[in-house]
Design a protein around this motif. Sequence first.
Motif, mmCIF file in Angstrom:
data_model
loop_
_atom_site.group_PDB
_atom_site.id
_atom_site.type_symbol
_atom_site.label_atom_id
_atom_site.label_comp_id
_atom_site.label_asym_id
_atom_site.label_seq_id
_atom_site.Cartn_x
_atom_site.Cartn_y
_atom_site.Cartn_z
ATOM 1 N N CYS B 155 0.844 -1.190 0.000
ATOM 2 C CA CYS B 155 0.000 0.000 0.000
ATOM 3 C C CYS B 155 0.883 1.244 0.000
ATOM 4 O O CYS B 155 1.861 1.322 0.750
ATOM 5 N N ASP B 156 0.501 2.224 -0.825
ATOM 6 C CA ASP B 156 1.243 3.471 -0.882
ATOM 7 C C ASP B 156 1.012 4.289 0.398
ATOM 8 O O ASP B 156 1.681 5.281 0.651
ATOM 9 N N CYS B 157 0.041 3.836 1.223
ATOM 10 C CA CYS B 157 -0.365 4.624 2.393
ATOM 11 C C CYS B 157 0.686 4.661 3.507
ATOM 12 O O CYS B 157 0.597 5.483 4.413
ATOM 13 N N TRP B 158 1.692 3.785 3.476
ATOM 14 C CA TRP B 158 2.701 3.796 4.550
ATOM 15 C C TRP B 158 3.679 4.945 4.356
ATOM 16 O O TRP B 158 4.408 5.313 5.281
ATOM 17 N N ASP B 159 3.728 5.475 3.143
ATOM 18 C CA ASP B 159 4.612 6.616 2.885
ATOM 19 C C ASP B 159 3.882 7.901 3.245
ATOM 20 O O ASP B 159 3.277 8.552 2.398
ATOM 21 N N ASN B 160 3.895 8.236 4.527
ATOM 22 C CA ASN B 160 3.217 9.432 5.004
ATOM 23 C C ASN B 160 3.979 9.966 6.211
ATOM 24 O O ASN B 160 3.498 9.918 7.340
ATOM 25 N N PRO B 161 5.224 10.431 5.979
ATOM 26 C CA PRO B 161 6.104 10.763 7.105
ATOM 27 C C PRO B 161 5.558 11.863 8.020
ATOM 28 O O PRO B 161 5.936 11.928 9.191
ATOM 29 N N THR B 162 4.663 12.710 7.506
ATOM 30 C CA THR B 162 4.124 13.782 8.350
ATOM 31 C C THR B 162 3.170 13.208 9.394
ATOM 32 O O THR B 162 3.278 13.506 10.590
ATOM 33 N N THR B 163 2.229 12.376 8.942
ATOM 34 C CA THR B 163 1.242 11.819 9.859
ATOM 35 C C THR B 163 1.798 10.589 10.583
ATOM 36 O O THR B 163 1.537 10.383 11.764
ATOM 37 N N TYR B 164 2.549 9.763 9.856
ATOM 38 C CA TYR B 164 3.059 8.512 10.418
ATOM 39 C C TYR B 164 4.586 8.483 10.365
ATOM 40 O O TYR B 164 5.177 7.716 9.602
ATOM 41 N N PRO B 165 5.253 9.306 11.193
ATOM 42 C CA PRO B 165 6.713 9.364 11.125
ATOM 43 C C PRO B 165 7.399 8.051 11.508
ATOM 44 O O PRO B 165 8.545 7.819 11.124
ATOM 45 N N GLU B 166 6.704 7.174 12.249
ATOM 46 C CA GLU B 166 7.328 5.932 12.716
ATOM 47 C C GLU B 166 7.194 4.796 11.706
ATOM 48 O O GLU B 166 7.820 3.750 11.865
ATOM 49 N N THR B 167 6.319 4.964 10.710
ATOM 50 C CA THR B 167 5.952 3.855 9.827
ATOM 51 C C THR B 167 6.734 3.888 8.522
ATOM 52 O O THR B 167 6.872 4.951 7.908
ATOM 53 N N PHE B 168 7.245 2.724 8.111
ATOM 54 C CA PHE B 168 7.980 2.597 6.852
ATOM 55 C C PHE B 168 7.425 1.429 6.046
ATOM 56 O O PHE B 168 7.218 0.349 6.592
ATOM 57 N N GLY B 169 7.205 1.652 4.760
ATOM 58 C CA GLY B 169 6.862 0.546 3.873
ATOM 59 C C GLY B 169 8.101 -0.287 3.605
ATOM 60 O O GLY B 169 9.190 0.002 4.099
ATOM 61 N N TYR B 170 7.963 -1.324 2.808
ATOM 62 C CA TYR B 170 9.141 -2.115 2.469
ATOM 63 C C TYR B 170 9.125 -2.520 1.004
ATOM 64 O O TYR B 170 9.961 -2.109 0.218
ATOM 65 N N GLN B 171 8.129 -3.323 0.642
ATOM 66 C CA GLN B 171 8.177 -3.874 -0.708
ATOM 67 C C GLN B 171 7.736 -2.836 -1.737
ATOM 68 O O GLN B 171 7.198 -1.791 -1.399
ATOM 69 N N LEU B 172 7.973 -3.170 -2.997
ATOM 70 C CA LEU B 172 7.571 -2.318 -4.110
ATOM 71 C C LEU B 172 6.083 -2.025 -3.964
ATOM 72 O O LEU B 172 5.276 -2.927 -3.849
#
Lengths: 365, 447
Positions: B155-172
């Motif tokens: 999901c592209d939704c994990w790339d949201n450093p402003t709202t979710y600074p702790e969360t990182f995506g991994y796979q393509l």
Amino acid sequence: MTVRTLPRRLGVLVIVAAIVVFLSIKLNTFRDYQIAEIAYEVTAVAGLTMLTGLSGQISLGNGAFMAIGAYTTALLLLHLTWPFVAVLVIAAAVTAVAGGLVGVAAARLRGPYLAGATLMLGVALPAIAYAFPGVFGGDEGLNVVFTVPSSLGANFPLTRWQAWVSAAVALVTLLLLANLEHSRIGRNWRAVRDNDVAAALDGINVAAARIRAFVVSATSAGIAGALLAIVTGLVAPGAFTITLSIALLTAAVIGGLGSLPGALWGSLVIVLAPTYVTDVATSHGLSASVGANIPIVAYGALLILVMLVFPQGIQGGLDRIIAAFVGPRRRTRTGRTAPAPAITPSADPPGSPGPASQHEKEGTS
Amino acid sequence: MKRSQRLRWQATAIATVAALAVAACSSSSSSSPSSSNSTAALTASAPGITATTITIGSHQPLTGPAAPGYSEIAPASTAYFNYVNAHGGVYGRKIIYKYLNDAYDPTTTASVVRQLVLQDNVYAIFNGLGTPTHLAVVSFLNSDKVPDLFVASGCDCWDNPTTYPETFGYQLDYVREGKILGQYVAQHFKGKKVAFFYQDDEFGMDGVKGLDYEIPASMVVTKQSYVDTNVNIAPQVAALKASGAQVVVSFSIPAFTALLKLYSLKLGYTPTLVVSDVNSDVYTLDGLLEAYAKQGGATVSGSQLTDGIITDDYYPTPGETSNSWTALFKKIHDQYDTKEPWDGNAYYGEAVAYAFVQAMLKAGRNPTRADLVSAVNGGLTQGPAVAPFAYSSTNHDGITGAYIAVMSNGGLTQEGPVLITDTSATGSITTYSGTEQTAPASGIPSP
């Protein structure tokens, strides 16, 4: 006696509330979360145990009513920033209407047919969320923002606040249900359950009593759904699968059908047991595919065990144990010849899910 | 009177037992992590970190609809961590990986992740699997400032450093993937009729978004969707056939890709299939095809049916034993993960664990939770992935590219170079010019 009923129940409510507050402060925040989980679980199970144990109707669709309550809550909190109490009342009202509609259909059905119809509801209704992703957020669901009021201070743990709110709502619901159980409405339910023809001859409107039971049960489930929404912070269709409806019925049966304390025992079992069993299963170095399935096996084994040892559920078993120790003494003192009557429908043969056996012969409707 | 006595007795009993039950539950967890070696260099620098251990947690679908295949991932990650632990650990600390089963149910996810964070005091949540499931906990993890690394979902939704600074995506992510597959289709099937078949959720819709960026609308004759709770996709397949599409691009999970293939065969419809990399584990797809056909009373050869299906992948393939990464992961798998098969899921589990160890080493000897997050924000080397990570303080996407591959003989054959791109409509797709890394001889990343 009737004069003293309300103060007595209020007394119990205050004691239990005090215990919840004490535990929530004493225990870690995850236990707070579990208290909140138990609270919404017991609310839903209590409504179902009234429906099945008292009015004799089975429902495999109460998970769907929880979904209605949860989505109503999520949508109201998302689009209108109303206080939670108002949202809760509306969520309860919406599910009451839904319960009434289903109840009208349910009042004409018996045993397995009713189970089948409510099963359909439980399976089909959550799928609506997929059909309208714009409104219900589809598979991803809706986020629910629930915060601690600033008056409690910045460092007040959210899970503790969730536990307090959920427990308070659950206790008030249980109080209302207990009053209903011992009122004329509750007596009518029992009469309809035991013999609907005799009940009709006694002037009870059987269909109305059945519909009323459905409304009460659905409303409880709706309130439970509202609590689930604020506790988990997400309302998604994956949370309201048919497994949930079955788990609710399981909890009602384990605890003791028709018994409100039984609803609490059942909820404790289904919330706490999986955590324990998983800890045991993962700590013995079993392969993933075996270890992952052990909680499911243990759950099944527990169900069978409870039903073998306590055919009337945990509360029925407790009643029997209490009767064995306290009964004789009390009998001599009060002059009764029979042990204290169990509050579960003890007329049923052991092991049979009460309502099904009651309705083998067709009654009027 | 008598009745009231009994009720009072009951109420008291209930209250007491309830109190005891909940209190008993907590007794095992009330002790706080001990910070014993105050003189040693290694300290209990953060929750979940002691002088000797790092405890991390995850939610995984070990049972339920998503379990087939995906339940192999966490054991494979554990195998890699055990390998690292046996070879000196992370600055001497051993990694304890505690993953709990959420059966792909978001309510259960909410519960087990709170157990891991609030009771088991894990340092970080690692590789939590699934979009709907992980969405149930992403707000909680970020408000509690728990590092949420390498979510197992595109999901592209994990790339949201402003709202979710702790969360990182991994796979393509599926948008990038849709663009890469879309460009291939637009270039190689010019003038042909193209149809889309996709799962009606963010996975399918993100994929279609990427495809639409690259495939001209004039080529697309129909778009059919399915929901993963309804296995009867006969109407959709009939519509695909009726549209006369010669190429079907499918953003579907393996079970539905297999159904698509079988329903098409039944109708005598044989378009060229282009499928998402969630199907690139040919082993799983072949098995599903054979199992479903058997249920329908037919015997098929899975690998024959999958021959020629076009997909993409972002790792070297599990069959490519001459590749240094494949050799390393296969060796570790054979030693530490003997109960699970060697396939694409096992590869994924080890590769993502490798990235985590790299991030931990980069976070320093006595890291806080914030140290781990800033380590990933500082970027990671790509390791086994064929394309670099996007990680920076403003981008939390993971792997940024893939290569096109064709299924043959139960395996994958790479076709063309590694392509990288971004998630925007206009961002170009370019050939990756960097060289792929070789696995370190020790099998352990350097910080």
